[in-house]
Design a protein around this motif. Sequence first.
Motif, mmCIF file in Angstrom:
data_model
loop_
_atom_site.group_PDB
_atom_site.id
_atom_site.type_symbol
_atom_site.label_atom_id
_atom_site.label_comp_id
_atom_site.label_asym_id
_atom_site.label_seq_id
_atom_site.Cartn_x
_atom_site.Cartn_y
_atom_site.Cartn_z
ATOM 1 N N LEU A 167 1.120 -1.334 -0.220
ATOM 2 C CA LEU A 167 0.282 0.220 -0.235
ATOM 3 C C LEU A 167 1.111 1.153 -0.542
ATOM 4 C CD1 LEU A 167 -2.721 -0.727 2.278
ATOM 5 C CD2 LEU A 167 -2.804 -0.851 0.197
ATOM 6 N N GLU A 168 2.300 1.300 0.422
ATOM 7 C CA GLU A 168 2.739 1.973 0.720
ATOM 8 C C GLU A 168 3.662 2.543 -0.819
ATOM 9 O OE1 GLU A 168 3.028 4.659 3.164
ATOM 10 O OE2 GLU A 168 1.775 3.457 3.854
ATOM 11 N N LEU A 169 3.921 1.829 -1.606
ATOM 12 C CA LEU A 169 3.848 1.281 -2.736
ATOM 13 C C LEU A 169 3.464 1.625 -3.780
ATOM 14 C CD1 LEU A 169 6.317 -2.025 -2.747
ATOM 15 C CD2 LEU A 169 7.233 0.390 -2.816
ATOM 16 N N LYS A 170 2.229 2.278 -3.396
ATOM 17 C CA LYS A 170 1.112 2.227 -4.787
ATOM 18 C C LYS A 170 0.848 3.697 -4.611
ATOM 19 C CE LYS A 170 -3.993 1.540 -4.687
ATOM 20 N NZ LYS A 170 -4.379 3.189 -4.973
ATOM 21 N N LYS A 171 1.653 3.616 -3.416
ATOM 22 C CA LYS A 171 0.631 5.660 -3.383
ATOM 23 C C LYS A 171 2.349 6.575 -4.198
ATOM 24 C CE LYS A 171 0.422 5.821 1.154
ATOM 25 N NZ LYS A 171 0.713 5.790 3.230
ATOM 26 N N VAL A 172 3.687 6.136 -4.648
ATOM 27 C CA VAL A 172 4.056 6.975 -5.596
ATOM 28 C C VAL A 172 3.944 6.574 -7.219
ATOM 29 C CG1 VAL A 172 6.511 6.723 -6.274
ATOM 30 C CG2 VAL A 172 6.009 5.286 -3.870
ATOM 31 N N PRO A 173 4.060 8.437 -7.866
ATOM 32 C CA PRO A 173 3.246 7.836 -9.020
ATOM 33 C C PRO A 173 4.311 7.509 -9.395
ATOM 34 C CG PRO A 173 3.430 10.077 -7.765
ATOM 35 C CD PRO A 173 4.056 9.307 -6.840
ATOM 36 N N PRO A 174 3.684 6.621 -10.847
ATOM 37 C CA PRO A 174 4.915 6.349 -11.959
ATOM 38 C C PRO A 174 5.676 7.277 -12.589
ATOM 39 C CG PRO A 174 2.908 5.389 -12.363
ATOM 40 C CD PRO A 174 2.345 6.276 -11.587
ATOM 41 N N LYS A 175 4.898 8.389 -13.261
ATOM 42 C CA LYS A 175 6.027 9.988 -13.516
ATOM 43 C C LYS A 175 6.904 10.123 -12.540
ATOM 44 C CE LYS A 175 3.424 13.146 -11.632
ATOM 45 N NZ LYS A 175 2.784 14.632 -12.242
#
Length: 563
Positions: free
Chosen positions: A365-373
């Motif tokens: 869930l923490e990793l999900k917060k990072v925008p791909p850009k």
Amino acid sequence: MDAQGRGRADDVDPADQWVLNPQTGEYELRLSPSAPESSVPGPRTAGLRTAAPGREVPPQRRRRPEPGAPVPGRRGRRPEKKKSRGKRALLWTGGSMAFVVLVAGAGGYLYLKHLEGNVSTTDVGTAGSSSFKKDEAFNILIIGTDKRTGEGNEGYGDKGSVGHADTNILLHVSEDRSNATALSIPRDLIVDIPDCETTQEDGTKKVIPGSSGVRFNQSLGDLGRDAGCTMRTVAETTGIKPDHFMMADFNAVKTLTSAVGGVDVCVEHAVDDPKSHLKLPAGESTVKGEQALAFVRTRHAFGNEGDLDRIKVQQQFLGSLMRKMSSSDTLTSPTKLVKLAEAATKALTVDSAIGKVGTLKDMALELKKVPPKNITFTTVPVIDNPAEKVKATVVVNESKGPQVFDMIRNDISFTEVKQKEKKEKAAVAARLKGEKSEPGEVRVRVTNGGAPTGSAQQELAYLQTQAGVTKSENAGNAPAELARTTLEYAPDQADQARALAEILGLSGAAMKPGESVTNSQGLPTMTLTLGKDFKGAGVKLDAKSIETPDLDKSTADQKQCAS
């Protein structure tokens, strides 16, 4: 077919267990009231209400749906464009790389426990962190081994390999989750492998002696070295300590890409590589299974046919894989999510500290917060090994590598993070507003916290002779190095701090409200610590002043063609 016609619970497609809850709008995993206990939930059946003998129980009344709410229908069906609001998270990697994919939502706990049973763990002792903390930056070492498992992998890697560190990515996730850096470490990088303690199968500890001047890939597998040895080698080489590791072998990419229905790739020229058996037309293609493995493993179809060129292709592949896994086509499909989670976790080995279901879910869930850009792919800066006549290995480029390592250690993004900047501006704007003292009233100690030698004295001379800050003095070296210059001051020194910030061009983010110290006359004074962004005496500073070294890099949202 109803639940009774499905046979044993083991025969049920896990995706059929996800049903839409019309009250919440979320997909949930449902258990049959009469189903035997299992780590994997069985299908939900329409159970009958019962009562004591001789008594009738009226049927349960259906609640009238609220205006605009979905009309309850057959469970398991979902509106075509309805997106689950449940917490779903994906951690990517592919090829001969490690990965974990987790799906979590209301009612998903039992299924996550099942996924936890798929994952293998390794005790790495003090090589990593003992726990995962959601409010801190963290580093994951992603390892892809050249070990052959599964059918059809005979043409890849070394025959009979115990599993060396063939592909390696140090993934740094920033503290505020605004950005991440995926730093590839070449397998042929010459390093010193330190002594490392490993846990044997019988539970005993054994210290494996280190090796000097060897390839990085020997940090795993050789002499019985485990992933903890690879983690220690990363720390020895870069100064960055991995908190955790994730590892998988060749078969992982085949199962993962098949689970998502293929990954889009692009090549500038048609490829026909007899060694990897990769055949692709020029332009865009979709690869999965055996073809996807061939794409990330081939060395002879791109660039100079070396490992560094293959790393670039793998980074492009990972970016495409991330986009596919985070697409609405994948995230709104319970079938794909379940297949994805099963394939990934069965291929995964992690350190003991993150092998529990709660920890894996929190990390995902923490990793999900990072925008791909804002996820940057780059590689350790290297040069050919000067000790070799026939160039086969590389060494760290000492003119670029240290700054790259420092940026990661100090949680500095390699991309411009606009959202982070907006938050910083909103939070620190007040620090720059208000009355300012006269320069002659400013008391400050200047320390060197990472700037070139002699910088504190040079800046002091500028302050005293040109800026009018006569109540300043040199306090030597700071206890620790900093990436950015900071000014710490007590609340009653705010007017002095604003005056000095204006003189030096400090941003509000560089101003750190805290405590004052005493100067050589015993008077309260501020502390100016010159960081690695210091450009020279009298040169204005701001929060963006660190210049990124000249690197070959890309971001996860970019579509690129391999050449």
